[in-house]
Design a protein around this motif. Structure first.
Motif, PDB file in Angstrom:
ATOM      1  N   ARG A 119      -7.096   7.026  -0.513  1.00 18.82           N
ATOM      2  CA  ARG A 119      -6.925   7.818   0.379  1.00 18.82           C
ATOM      3  C   ARG A 119      -8.188   9.152   0.638  1.00 18.82           C
ATOM      4  N   ARG A 120      -8.005   9.321  -0.985  1.00 23.87           N
ATOM      5  CA  ARG A 120      -9.150  10.192  -1.980  1.00 23.87           C
ATOM      6  C   ARG A 120     -10.925   9.475  -1.975  1.00 23.87           C
ATOM      7  N   HIS A 121     -11.053   8.777  -2.031  1.00 27.36           N
ATOM      8  CA  HIS A 121     -12.064   7.458  -2.662  1.00 27.36           C
ATOM      9  C   HIS A 121     -12.500   7.286  -1.474  1.00 27.36           C
ATOM     10  N   PRO A 122     -13.819   7.750  -0.876  1.00 28.10           N
ATOM     11  CA  PRO A 122     -14.137   7.250   0.581  1.00 28.10           C
ATOM     12  C   PRO A 122     -14.695   5.887   1.087  1.00 28.10           C
ATOM     13  N   LEU A 173      -0.415   5.692  -5.817  1.00 26.20           N
ATOM     14  CA  LEU A 173      -1.877   4.505  -5.384  1.00 26.20           C
ATOM     15  C   LEU A 173      -2.088   5.115  -4.234  1.00 26.20           C
ATOM     16  N   ALA A 174      -1.687   4.809  -3.134  1.00 19.91           N
ATOM     17  CA  ALA A 174      -1.901   5.562  -2.164  1.00 19.91           C
ATOM     18  C   ALA A 174      -2.962   6.505  -2.010  1.00 19.91           C
ATOM     19  N   PRO A 231       0.863  -1.194  -0.082  1.00 17.97           N
ATOM     20  CA  PRO A 231      -0.546  -0.605  -0.033  1.00 17.97           C
ATOM     21  C   PRO A 231       1.089   1.692  -0.183  1.00 17.97           C
ATOM     22  N   LEU A 232       2.296   1.131   0.010  1.00 13.95           N
ATOM     23  CA  LEU A 232       3.321   2.429   0.287  1.00 13.95           C
ATOM     24  C   LEU A 232       4.300   2.140  -1.298  1.00 13.95           C
ATOM     25  N   ALA A 233       3.841   1.416  -2.540  1.00 14.49           N
ATOM     26  CA  ALA A 233       3.892   1.405  -2.956  1.00 14.49           C
ATOM     27  C   ALA A 233       4.565   2.957  -4.076  1.00 14.49           C
ATOM     28  N   PRO A 234       5.699   2.926  -4.266  1.00 15.30           N
ATOM     29  CA  PRO A 234       6.009   4.033  -5.128  1.00 15.30           C
ATOM     30  C   PRO A 234       5.022   4.685  -5.997  1.00 15.30           C
ATOM     31  N   THR A 235       5.291   5.130  -6.858  1.00 13.50           N
ATOM     32  CA  THR A 235       3.989   6.308  -7.652  1.00 13.50           C
ATOM     33  C   THR A 235       4.028   5.032  -8.667  1.00 13.50           C
TER      34      THR A 235
END
Length: 93
Positions: free
Chosen positions: A58-61, A53-54, A38-42
């Protein structure tokens, strides 16, 4: 069908798929990358589109809520991550 878009308008990943600028297998690879880390680079798509991706999740409720629960299995998380990626607006370049 001709689609006219302002050059300053950033399209969603889904719209870029419809325009065949991003392939479905690339979306699958982006989902796989997030699920693996989940913390993969761009993530960089073939045509140079880039997506954090993270940040997209995060921005998708819905995706953020499901991922934040912690004890949810990958079979439930995966479609929410995919939705978040498809609705995100990648940068170009």
């Amino acid at each position: 069908m001709v689609l006219l878009v302002r050059m300053t308008e950033k399209l969603t990943t889904a719209a870029l798929c419809q325009l065949e600028l991003i392939a479905e297998h690339e979306v699958d690879a982006a989902v796989d990358a997030y699920m693996a880390d989940p913390l993969a680079p761009t993530f960089v798509f073939r045509e140079g589109y880039r997506l954090n991706l993270a940040k997209a999740v995060r921005r998708h409720p819905g995706a953020d809520d499901v991922v934040s629960r912690g004890k949810v299995g990958p079979a439930l998380v995966r479609p929410f991550v995919r939705a978040a990626i498809l609705q995100a607006r990648p940068d170009r370049g």
